[in-house]
Design an enzyme around this catalytic site. Sequence first.
Site, short mmCIF file in Angstrom:
data_model
loop_
_atom_site.label_atom_id
_atom_site.label_comp_id
_atom_site.label_asym_id
_atom_site.label_seq_id
_atom_site.Cartn_x
_atom_site.Cartn_y
_atom_site.Cartn_z
N ASP A 1 16.69 -30.63 -24.63
CA ASP A 1 17.32 -31.15 -25.94
C ASP A 1 18.82 -31.14 -26.17
OD1 ASP A 1 16.02 -31.63 -28.65
OD2 ASP A 1 17.66 -30.23 -28.97
N ASN B 1 24.81 -37.75 -34.78
CA ASN B 1 24.32 -38.98 -35.20
C ASN B 1 24.78 -39.37 -36.87
OD1 ASN B 1 23.07 -40.90 -33.50
ND2 ASN B 1 21.04 -40.01 -34.18
N ASP C 1 23.34 -43.81 -29.72
CA ASP C 1 22.67 -44.58 -28.60
C ASP C 1 23.35 -44.47 -27.26
OD1 ASP C 1 20.64 -44.89 -30.22
OD2 ASP C 1 20.81 -46.90 -30.64
N GLU D 1 16.05 -37.23 -29.01
CA GLU D 1 16.96 -36.45 -28.02
C GLU D 1 16.28 -35.33 -27.24
OE1 GLU D 1 17.30 -33.90 -32.03
OE2 GLU D 1 17.03 -35.82 -31.25
#
Length: 343
Positions: free
Chosen positions: A208, A216, A225, A251
Amino acid sequence: MILASSSDFSYKSKLHQQDNLLETIFNRITLPTFVLDQNHTIVFWNHALEQLTSHNKNNMIGTQNQWMAFYASKRPTLADLIIEGGKDDAVSHFYKNKYRKSPLIEDAFEAEDFFPDIGGKGEWLSFTAASIKDENGNVIGAIETLLNISVTKQSQIALKESEERYKQLSITDNLTGLYNKRHFTERLMTELERAHRYDQHFSLCLIDLDNFKQMNDNYGHLFGDQILAEFGCIIKKNLRNSDTAYRYGGEEFVIILPGSLLDGSRVVANRIRVDLVEKIFLCDDDQNPITLTASFGITVSSSEDSKIEELIRRADKALYLAKKTGKNKVESLVTSVLSAGSP
């Protein structure tokens, strides 16, 4: 002076007429065809074969150069092998996995092959060879017919490639290039079944990205991305050929490491972790260097695991421990059976 009788002339005339008739028949056949006598000498070479191979019959009939129309170096054609007895081992030697016995003609063979020296780019041909026998059943020659199947073969190859591409796309995450979650589930079930069947182990590693949501929010989803795609490359770079990696969702990522126990899988996980720490990301809106870390949770399959959910749950607990105790680290959790067996 010996004069031939009228019956002699009549007999020779009939033979000549028969030869002309046979030649006419062979030249009216649209399939490329050639005939060999028992000495492997060409006796017929029809117009269709001239067009296919660009070898004129006048240069071929009466010779044993049939190989020149199909191959770069001298070797027997299928018709030659028929004359030599048509034995399976001989045919297999030259056409391994490319031939079969004809279901229509006894002692005949059918084959398919690619001939790179025919035409500008080579041609796929299907060909059949059968013996020619006299009234006593003795082999006195062989006939071989050919069919250009390049268009059909290329369509088959294109269809197969298209199916493979579609299959690959259906199991691949288009952002990271890793396999997707659906394929992960299928593969994990297969690995667990294999481990039970052969009494083997494999490792499962959940990953993770730390603080990714905040990243983000701060820099936008396009930059997020970009990070996911580059992290996918980092993962792939550190895997063995037998390992497979998947985007598990958002993620989160997961790796299956066949035949690997804790020590080996921890080495792989730490290589990925360090490579990510050392990676510098730059956002177009902010030229300040950005770094990122990830947490890893590893488990090893056990004979106690009857469902893939048990493995995933255990790896998830190890991942939670890594997150809870500081992030940017690798934690592991195994079953009591494996713990008891550890040195």
